[in-house]
Write a protein that holds these residues in place. Structure first.
Motif, PDB file in Angstrom:
ATOM      1  N   LEU A 174      57.488  42.300  10.082  1.00  0.00           N
ATOM      2  CA  LEU A 174      56.294  42.063   9.271  1.00  0.00           C
ATOM      3  C   LEU A 174      55.163  42.756  10.024  1.00  0.00           C
ATOM      4  O   LEU A 174      54.528  42.170  10.901  1.00  0.00           O
ATOM      5  CB  LEU A 174      56.033  40.565   9.109  1.00  0.00           C
ATOM      6  N   SER A 191      61.957  38.960   1.643  1.00  0.00           N
ATOM      7  CA  SER A 191      60.581  38.563   1.374  1.00  0.00           C
ATOM      8  C   SER A 191      59.757  38.660   2.664  1.00  0.00           C
ATOM      9  O   SER A 191      60.009  37.914   3.627  1.00  0.00           O
ATOM     10  CB  SER A 191      60.543  37.133   0.828  1.00  0.00           C
ATOM     11  N   VAL A 193      57.026  37.630   4.145  1.00  0.00           N
ATOM     12  CA  VAL A 193      55.971  36.628   4.205  1.00  0.00           C
ATOM     13  C   VAL A 193      56.051  35.901   5.548  1.00  0.00           C
ATOM     14  O   VAL A 193      57.089  35.886   6.212  1.00  0.00           O
ATOM     15  CB  VAL A 193      56.081  35.616   3.049  1.00  0.00           C
ATOM     16  N   ARG A 194      54.972  35.303   5.916  1.00  0.00           N
ATOM     17  CA  ARG A 194      54.818  34.673   7.231  1.00  0.00           C
ATOM     18  C   ARG A 194      55.949  33.724   7.582  1.00  0.00           C
ATOM     19  O   ARG A 194      56.483  33.747   8.699  1.00  0.00           O
ATOM     20  CB  ARG A 194      53.467  33.965   7.267  1.00  0.00           C
ATOM     21  N   ASP A 195      56.372  32.887   6.647  1.00  0.00           N
ATOM     22  CA  ASP A 195      57.369  31.862   6.945  1.00  0.00           C
ATOM     23  C   ASP A 195      58.743  32.436   7.270  1.00  0.00           C
ATOM     24  O   ASP A 195      59.588  31.728   7.830  1.00  0.00           O
ATOM     25  CB  ASP A 195      57.498  30.887   5.774  1.00  0.00           C
ATOM     26  N   ASN A 196      58.980  33.693   6.929  1.00  0.00           N
ATOM     27  CA  ASN A 196      60.284  34.321   7.188  1.00  0.00           C
ATOM     28  C   ASN A 196      60.328  35.104   8.490  1.00  0.00           C
ATOM     29  O   ASN A 196      61.335  35.756   8.780  1.00  0.00           O
ATOM     30  CB  ASN A 196      60.643  35.264   6.036  1.00  0.00           C
ATOM     31  N   GLU A 215      49.274  33.129  11.876  1.00  0.00           N
ATOM     32  CA  GLU A 215      49.008  33.428  10.471  1.00  0.00           C
ATOM     33  C   GLU A 215      49.125  34.927  10.241  1.00  0.00           C
ATOM     34  O   GLU A 215      48.652  35.725  11.054  1.00  0.00           O
ATOM     35  CB  GLU A 215      47.619  32.940  10.061  1.00  0.00           C
ATOM     36  N   GLU A 217      49.271  37.601   6.612  1.00  0.00           N
ATOM     37  CA  GLU A 217      49.409  37.743   5.168  1.00  0.00           C
ATOM     38  C   GLU A 217      50.719  38.452   4.825  1.00  0.00           C
ATOM     39  O   GLU A 217      51.332  39.086   5.681  1.00  0.00           O
ATOM     40  CB  GLU A 217      48.219  38.513   4.569  1.00  0.00           C
ATOM     41  N   PRO A 218      51.185  38.346   3.565  1.00  0.00           N
ATOM     42  CA  PRO A 218      52.397  39.059   3.170  1.00  0.00           C
ATOM     43  C   PRO A 218      52.271  40.549   3.461  1.00  0.00           C
ATOM     44  O   PRO A 218      51.179  41.131   3.370  1.00  0.00           O
ATOM     45  CB  PRO A 218      52.493  38.785   1.664  1.00  0.00           C
ATOM     46  N   ASN A 221      57.381  45.727   2.112  1.00  0.00           N
ATOM     47  CA  ASN A 221      58.838  45.726   2.216  1.00  0.00           C
ATOM     48  C   ASN A 221      59.393  47.135   2.380  1.00  0.00           C
ATOM     49  O   ASN A 221      60.581  47.367   2.259  1.00  0.00           O
ATOM     50  CB  ASN A 221      59.473  45.052   0.994  1.00  0.00           C
TER      51      ASN A 221
END
Length: 273
Positions: A174, A191, A193-196, A215, A217-218, A221
């Motif tokens: 990311l 995906s 995104v932060r949680d991944n 933190e 942001e998305p 890809n």
């Protein structure tokens, strides 16, 4: 676009080191590439070779290195100073014209030099920093992700013989990608995104696989692209973390295509246009 000449004999200088990897497994990646010879040079010595004269001896510069990041100081992951000879020599080399294939952790290189991110087309940040005049958080990583890679430029020579979609198991980032400045080749269905993902700075502070308090942001890809670097054609491919990917036949074909295309007269004409 023109097809690739698979009969050309090509010489590749591979800049390596700065990130742990299985050297023998990586070298075996090139064993069945007919007519392609690869010379491996470790960083920091490799950076001193990156000057215009390199074109006289090599057709392609392959970057599988991560120079300029200090992992052994009091604050691991901070930028280490880039040599003035590199800052002058590499742009001069790219203006003369050489094929460049950058892979995986190469987008982390020389974080103290903004121009290097512009050459590659993006940057992975181990620590929060400034990029293109904006404060940016540290980047995220995730090992051994099983995902599908999708070809988004099927007519480009680097994608010749590559399935429209194919599975990979590799590390994903990311990170910062300059999408407006590159020609997309490959996208991941994962995906971003932060949680991944996990925080690179947390890892530098001894907390591997953590995103607590982080933190981001998305993100993009995009995992493969083509761009001009000076008057040189450059391909960046994010996959390439370990022998699982090295041994993937589609990945091997992709790397070979990238080497052969960036060395081709058609690619050089495109980069100079």
């Amino acid at each position: 676009m023109p097809t690739i000449n698979y009969h050309a004999k090509l010489k590749v200088l591979a800049a390596v080191r700065g990130h742990p990897f299985d050297r023998n497994a990586y070298a075996a990646l090139f064993d069945e590439m007919e007519g392609i010879s690869v010379t491996f040079v470790d960083q920091p010595a490799a950076s001193l070779l990156l000057r215009p004269e390199l074109v006289d001896d090599f057709d392609v510069l392959l970057l599988y290195d991560m120079p300029g990041v200090d992992f052994h100081c009091e604050t691991p992951g901070i930028p280490a100073p880039s040599d003035e000879r590199l800052r002058a020599g590499l742009p001069a080399l790219l203006e003369r014209g050489i094929g460049v294939v950058a892979t995986h952790h190469a987008m982390s290189g020389w974080p103290d030099w903004p121009g290097y991110a512009e050459i590659i087309g993006g940057r992975f940040l181990y620590r929060p920093g400034e990029l293109r005049g904006k404060a940016r958080p540290d980047s995220g990583y995730r090992h051994q992700v099983e995902y599908m890679a999708h070809v988004v430029a099927p007519d480009h020579p680097v994608m010749a013989g590559i399935p429209a979609s194919f599975p990979l198991k590799d590390e994903l980032y990311l990170a910062e990608v300059f999408e407006d400045d590159v020609i997309p080749l490959l996208r991941s269905d994962y995906s971003f995104v932060r949680d991944n993902f996990f925080s690179a700075t947390e890892a530098m502070q001894g907390r591997m696989f953590s995103n607590e308090g982080w933190e981001h942001e998305p993100g993009s890809n995009l995992i493969g692209w083509v761009k001009r670097a000076g008057k040189s054609p450059l391909v960046y491919l994010q996959p390439g973390d370990d022998e699982v990917t090295y041994n993937n036949p589609v990945y091997r074909h992709l790397i070979e295509n990238a080497i052969r295309w960036t060395a081709s007269p058609a690619a050089h004409d495109w980069a100079r246009a």
